[in-house]
Design a protein around this motif. Structure first.
Motif, PDB file in Angstrom:
ATOM      1  N   MET A  31       0.876  -1.172   0.000  1.00 27.69           N
ATOM      2  CA  MET A  31       0.000   0.000   0.000  1.00 27.69           C
ATOM      3  C   MET A  31       0.913   1.221   0.000  1.00 27.69           C
ATOM      4  N   HIS A  32       1.087   1.806  -1.164  1.00 23.70           N
ATOM      5  CA  HIS A  32       2.007   2.929  -1.339  1.00 23.70           C
ATOM      6  C   HIS A  32       1.238   4.236  -1.133  1.00 23.70           C
ATOM      7  N   VAL A  52      -4.455   5.729  -3.121  1.00 20.66           N
ATOM      8  CA  VAL A  52      -3.322   4.909  -2.704  1.00 20.66           C
ATOM      9  C   VAL A  52      -3.020   3.890  -3.797  1.00 20.66           C
ATOM     10  N   GLU A  53      -1.741   3.719  -4.095  1.00 24.65           N
ATOM     11  CA  GLU A  53      -1.311   2.693  -5.043  1.00 24.65           C
ATOM     12  C   GLU A  53      -1.207   1.369  -4.270  1.00 24.65           C
ATOM     13  N   SER A  56      -8.334   3.216  -4.044  1.00 26.08           N
ATOM     14  CA  SER A  56      -7.104   2.562  -4.483  1.00 26.08           C
ATOM     15  C   SER A  56      -7.037   2.424  -5.992  1.00 26.08           C
ATOM     16  N   VAL A  57      -5.813   2.314  -6.480  1.00 24.50           N
ATOM     17  CA  VAL A  57      -5.546   1.842  -7.829  1.00 24.50           C
ATOM     18  C   VAL A  57      -4.671   0.600  -7.644  1.00 24.50           C
ATOM     19  N   VAL A  58      -5.152  -0.559  -8.079  1.00 25.54           N
ATOM     20  CA  VAL A  58      -4.436  -1.814  -7.853  1.00 25.54           C
ATOM     21  C   VAL A  58      -3.526  -2.111  -9.046  1.00 25.54           C
ATOM     22  N   PHE A 115       6.762  -0.227  -9.134  1.00 22.36           N
ATOM     23  CA  PHE A 115       5.325  -0.257  -9.392  1.00 22.36           C
ATOM     24  C   PHE A 115       5.009   0.692 -10.562  1.00 22.36           C
ATOM     25  N   VAL A 116       3.957   1.517 -10.487  1.00 26.91           N
ATOM     26  CA  VAL A 116       3.685   2.492 -11.552  1.00 26.91           C
ATOM     27  C   VAL A 116       4.258   3.858 -11.176  1.00 26.91           C
TER      28      VAL A 116
END
Length: 284
Positions: free
Chosen positions: A141-142, A153-154, A180-182, A189-190
């Motif tokens: 959870m970034h 949250v990423e 969130s964006v999963v 990550f992205v």
């Protein structure tokens, strides 16, 4: 999916204290863990100051007072208090060996159904999960800084992360006003795979004397409408953290496009880490 009332936050640095504050404001009981009482005392003072500033700006927390919110946070140097945690968010230094030692301990302390979330910008979630007996209940959870002000949250799915774990994470995020964006587990990550390249290239522009930091950031703010330029963003994150993330990308992909800028390395060696100690690409 169990109730998510008690949340463990491991690491009381900038991100950890922001998380503890945000969770407590939204009605959760929080165990805030760090290795030293001085760090925890400073974290609680910082949270108090931030809450007072919010209240002065008219941002209330469902009628709760500052003291009521603070009373929901239990600062502790003992990981054993996490035995009643429904969900644990780890925010320690971006160093795999340090993180590994934490997960080996909390895996024995916490209930088998407790979810572990690594708040990391670079470390592999799959690798973290492999240090536990519950890899299906480990995810990334970034969070972005400052946590109380950032609503998205990423969320990172490791190789073994289950759909139920993603669902539990999304439930917790919704409980304190976030979405969130999963994404899948991959170095950077992205967000950081793109952002770190941008920051590193901006540092090269300073290094090559193409333009000073203020002009580089001005172009991004005034030409592209960004709220903050890449170099001020780097100072906010911390140049030591930026350098570590770029080095992880460089080692992971073996691609020269991630080669850290020599100026960035020199600044970190000189102790110019950004906002956290008063000077980076800009002075604070």
């Amino acid at each position: 999916m169990s109730d998510l009332n008690v949340i463990g936050v491991v690491g009381a640095g900038v991100m950890g204290r922001g998380l503890a504050q945000d969770l407590a404001q939204h009605g959760h009981k929080v165990h805030l863990i760090d290795i030293g009482k001085e760090i925890l005392d400073d974290a609680m003072r910082s949270i108090r100051q931030n809450l007072r500033a919010q209240f002065l700006m008219g941002k209330k927390a469902d009628g709760k007072s500052v003291d009521e919110i603070l009373s929901a946070i239990n600062p502790s140097t003992d990981l054993a208090v996490l035995e009643d945690a429904d969900f644990v968010i780890e925010n320690v230094t971006e160093n795999f060996d340090i993180k590994k030692s934490i997960y080996l301990e909390i895996d024995k302390i916490c209930r088998p159904d407790t979810v572990f979330a690594a708040n990391t910008s670079a470390v592999s979630i799959t690798r973290i999960g492999s240090q536990t007996e519950r890899p299906d209940r480990v995810l990334g959870m970034h969070f972005m800084n400052p946590v109380p002000m950032k609503k998205t949250v990423e969320v990172i799915r490791g190789y073994h992360t289950s759909d139920d774990t993603i669902g539990t994470a999304n439930k917790l995020l919704s409980q304190f006003g976030k979405e969130s964006v999963v994404v899948s587990d991959s170095p950077g990550f992205v967000s950081n795979r793109v952002l770190m390249l941008t920051v590193n290239e901006a540092a090269f522009l300073v290094h090559d004397r193409v333009a000073p930091p203020s002009d580089i950031d001005k172009i991004f703010i005034e030409c592209f409408g960004h709220k903050m330029g890449p170099l001020a963003t780097a100072d906010l994150i911390g140049l030591d953290t930026i350098l570590y993330s770029i080095e992880v990308l460089y080692e992971s992909f073996n691609d020269d496009k991630y080669r850290p800028c020599p100026l960035l390395k020199k600044m970190v060696d000189a102790g110019l880490h950004g906002r956290k100690n008063g000077k980076g690409f800009f002075e604070y």
